[in-house]
Design an enzyme around this catalytic site. Structure first.
Site, PDB file in Angstrom:
ATOM      1  N   GLY A 165     -28.728  13.734 -99.046  1.00 11.81           N
ATOM      2  CA  GLY A 165     -28.930  12.705 -98.028  1.00 11.81           C
ATOM      3  C   GLY A 165     -28.364  13.076 -96.667  1.00 11.81           C
ATOM      4  O   GLY A 165     -28.614  14.161 -96.138  1.00 11.81           O
ATOM      5  N   GLY A 193     -32.615  14.963-102.775  1.00 15.69           N
ATOM      6  CA  GLY A 193     -32.797  14.366-104.101  1.00 15.69           C
ATOM      7  C   GLY A 193     -32.405  15.302-105.233  1.00 15.69           C
ATOM      8  O   GLY A 193     -31.781  14.872-106.210  1.00 15.69           O
ATOM      9  N   LYS A 200     -24.973   2.531-100.008  1.00 12.37           N
ATOM     10  CA  LYS A 200     -25.060   1.553-101.107  1.00 12.37           C
ATOM     11  C   LYS A 200     -24.651   2.105-102.462  1.00 12.37           C
ATOM     12  O   LYS A 200     -24.956   3.238-102.807  1.00 12.37           O
ATOM     13  CB  LYS A 200     -26.498   1.057-101.218  1.00 12.37           C
ATOM     14  CG  LYS A 200     -26.921   0.195-100.050  1.00 12.37           C
ATOM     15  CD  LYS A 200     -28.335  -0.262-100.262  1.00 12.37           C
ATOM     16  CE  LYS A 200     -28.702  -1.343 -99.260  1.00 12.37           C
ATOM     17  NZ  LYS A 200     -30.071  -1.787 -99.462  1.00 12.37           N
ATOM     18  N   ARG A 241     -33.957  25.273 -93.147  1.00 13.46           N
ATOM     19  CA  ARG A 241     -34.656  25.622 -94.395  1.00 13.46           C
ATOM     20  C   ARG A 241     -35.403  26.952 -94.275  1.00 13.46           C
ATOM     21  O   ARG A 241     -35.518  27.698 -95.248  1.00 13.46           O
ATOM     22  CB  ARG A 241     -35.610  24.502 -94.794  1.00 13.46           C
ATOM     23  CG  ARG A 241     -34.867  23.353 -95.458  1.00 13.46           C
ATOM     24  CD  ARG A 241     -35.796  22.321 -96.035  1.00 13.46           C
ATOM     25  NE  ARG A 241     -35.040  21.425 -96.906  1.00 13.46           N
ATOM     26  CZ  ARG A 241     -35.458  20.242 -97.305  1.00 13.46           C
ATOM     27  NH1 ARG A 241     -36.635  19.795 -96.923  1.00 13.46           N
ATOM     28  NH2 ARG A 241     -34.712  19.497 -98.104  1.00 13.46           N
TER      29      ARG A 241
HETATM   30  P1  AMP Z   1     -26.445   7.488 -97.877  1.00 10.88           P
HETATM   31  O1  AMP Z   1     -27.831   7.904 -97.452  1.00 10.88           O
HETATM   32  O2  AMP Z   1     -26.409   6.550 -99.018  1.00 10.88           O
HETATM   33  O3  AMP Z   1     -25.527   8.673 -98.048  1.00 10.88           O
HETATM   34  O4  AMP Z   1     -25.873   6.607 -96.673  1.00 10.88           O
HETATM   35  C1  AMP Z   1     -25.636   7.091 -95.391  1.00 10.88           C
HETATM   36  C2  AMP Z   1     -25.581   5.942 -94.442  1.00 10.88           C
HETATM   37  O5  AMP Z   1     -24.521   5.077 -94.793  1.00 10.88           O
HETATM   38  C3  AMP Z   1     -25.318   6.368 -93.017  1.00 10.88           C
HETATM   39  O6  AMP Z   1     -26.435   6.024 -92.242  1.00 10.88           O
HETATM   40  C4  AMP Z   1     -24.095   5.549 -92.591  1.00 10.88           C
HETATM   41  O7  AMP Z   1     -24.203   5.033 -91.303  1.00 10.88           O
HETATM   42  C5  AMP Z   1     -24.096   4.433 -93.614  1.00 10.88           C
HETATM   43  N1  AMP Z   1     -22.755   3.854 -93.770  1.00 10.88           N
HETATM   44  C6  AMP Z   1     -21.624   4.471 -94.113  1.00 10.88           C
HETATM   45  N2  AMP Z   1     -20.595   3.641 -94.127  1.00 10.88           N
HETATM   46  C7  AMP Z   1     -21.066   2.415 -93.769  1.00 10.88           C
HETATM   47  C8  AMP Z   1     -20.470   1.122 -93.625  1.00 10.88           C
HETATM   48  N3  AMP Z   1     -19.165   0.929 -93.835  1.00 10.88           N
HETATM   49  N4  AMP Z   1     -21.284   0.108 -93.274  1.00 10.88           N
HETATM   50  C9  AMP Z   1     -22.603   0.311 -93.072  1.00 10.88           C
HETATM   51  N5  AMP Z   1     -23.212   1.497 -93.205  1.00 10.88           N
HETATM   52  C10 AMP Z   1     -22.451   2.546 -93.561  1.00 10.88           C
END
Ligand code: AMP
Length: 397
Positions: free
Chosen positions: A354, A377, A197, A37
């Site tokens: 993220g 964000g 999620k 940054r």
């Molecule tokens: P996000 O912050 O929503 O982009 O999520 C990123 C996180 O999703 C990372 O820490 C990954 O380890 C997790 N992730 C990705 N695929 C999977 C999966 N199949 N099962 C559990 N965690 C996952």
């Protein structure tokens, strides 16, 4: 970019320039652990200083409730001086006598960083009195902190109503990249949405479905979509309460002509840990005691074939649990393919939000993408189709 005033239109010589940057950098043991940054902020700072402006830096750091030494900007300001290779002065308050004294002692081309704006409650409240106190220190306001532009705070938005407002070069680069991604993309346009999620990305999916030609869903969130298609997901991360929503999303995509790509095979394991024994299976044969932690080789092949016929790619979120080997493989392989297509001049690739930056950097591909946003964000909200207050206030009205 004509919709925003930039530094090209600003008369900077001798001006006190309140420059909002994002110095909210990761720290370990009191030292800056990632200078990305700071490196992104440097060109705008140097340009204003070189054009004879007095550069007065404003930034938040952390989420302090009032003043505390742990959230001081001093270590970030010191590290910034190293990145710029120029002195950066420091005032231990962003308003009041300390700030006024520091600013009035400045000569043209000097750089001073004011202490954490969030030490004052007026920052997050966008309080008129606090904005007045900040505005009294400057002649113009330059916003270079795209990553904080989704917040209507005093230093990210309020000042734009009090002082002549301009986009800094980092802001300009982000807005240009985002426009290339979704406003005026070369088609076919594809998106990759992965990560943990569905629940955190419903707005994102809704907006992308309306805009992209192909949406590729990976990561933990794909499991909810697989469940919506009646596949067994065993003990995978899956939001069973959102299966109906996922089904609606799939129907919406079909009705609107957006092609959806879901995993056809997966890497599954019985334990959520690095190097856990794993196997590759079709998504119709995941056992009850197994969990999906990555996409399989047939899915990788399919995703790469989609990329080969894509002109613009928007990417948010990893395909698997990329922090743990071997479940980083899907993300690494697809990132490498996207980086190669980009380098060959066949793909405009834009990523952010993220963990995406960390995932692409771990894959060694981030630097070969067209643009990787350092914003979390703000990048997501823009991709969700929302107006960002710190950007809207820069529009030429
Ligand atoms: P996000 O912050 O929503 O982009 O999520 C990123 C996180 O999703 C990372 O820490 C990954 O380890 C997790 N992730 C990705 N695929 C999977 C999966 N199949 N099962 C559990 N965690 C996952």
């Amino acid at each position: 970019m004509s919709a925003f005033r930039t530094l090209d239109e600003a008369d900077l010589k001798g001006k006190r320039v309140l420059l909002r940057v994002d110095l909210n950098v990761p720290m370990e043991g009191g030292k800056v652990s990632d200078r990305t940054r700071l490196e992104r902020a440097a060109p705008t700072i140097a340009e204003i200083a070189d054009k004879g402006g007095k550069v007065i830096l404003l930034s938040h750091f952390g989420r302090p409730k009032g003043r505390n030494s742990k959230d001081s900007l001093k270590p970030a300001a010191d590290a910034l001086a190293g990145v710029l290779n120029r002195p950066v002065g420091f005032a231990d308050d962003c308003i009041g006598p300390a700030a006024e004294a520091a600013v009035s002692a400045m000569k043209n081309g000097d750089i001073v960083c004011l202490e954490n704006t969030r030490f004052h409650a007026g920052e997050e409240k966008n309080d008129p009195g606090f904005i007045d106190a900040l505005a009294a220190l400057g002649d113009i306001w330059v916003n270079d902190a795209f990553s904080a532009a989704h917040r209507a705070h005093a230093s990210t938005e309020g000042l734009g109503h009090r002082l002549p407002a301009y986009a800094g070069r980092n802001m300009q680069a982000e807005l240009d990249a985002l426009a290339r991604a979704l406003l005026s993309p070369q088609r076919p346009l594809a998106a990759i949405v992965g990560g943990a999620k569905v629940s955190t990305k419903l707005d994102l999916l809704g907006n992308l479905i309306a805009k992209v030609d192909t949406l590729m869903i990976g990561g933990g969130m794909a499991n909810t979509f697989l469940a919506a298609r009646g596949r067994p997901v065993g003990k995978s991360l899956c939001e069973h309460d959102l299966v109906a929503t996922a089904r609606q999303t799939l129907a919406q995509a079909e009705a609107g002509g957006c092609e959806i790509v879901l995993p056809v095979d997966a890497v599954v394991t019985k334990e959520f840990k690095a190097l856990a024994p794993s196997r590759v299976t079709g998504v119709d044969a995941v056992a009850a005691d197994e969990m999906i932690l990555d996409i399989g080789p047939r899915t990788i092949e399919h995703v790469v074939s989609v990329l080969a016929r894509t002109k613009t790619l928007v990417w948010n979120g990893p395909f698997g649990a990329f922090e743990m080997e071997p479940f980083d493989n899907g993300t690494v392989e697809v990132a490498e393919a996207a980086a190669e297509l980009t380098q060959a001049g066949n793909l405009v690739s834009i990523a952010g939000g993220g963990d995406t930056v960390a995932a692409l950097n771990a894959a060694g591909a981030g630097k070969r993408f067209t643009y990787v946003s350092t914003a979390g964000g703000a990048f997501l909200e823009w991709m969700e189709g929302k107006a960002l207050p710190g950007v809207e206030v820069l529009r030429v009205r």
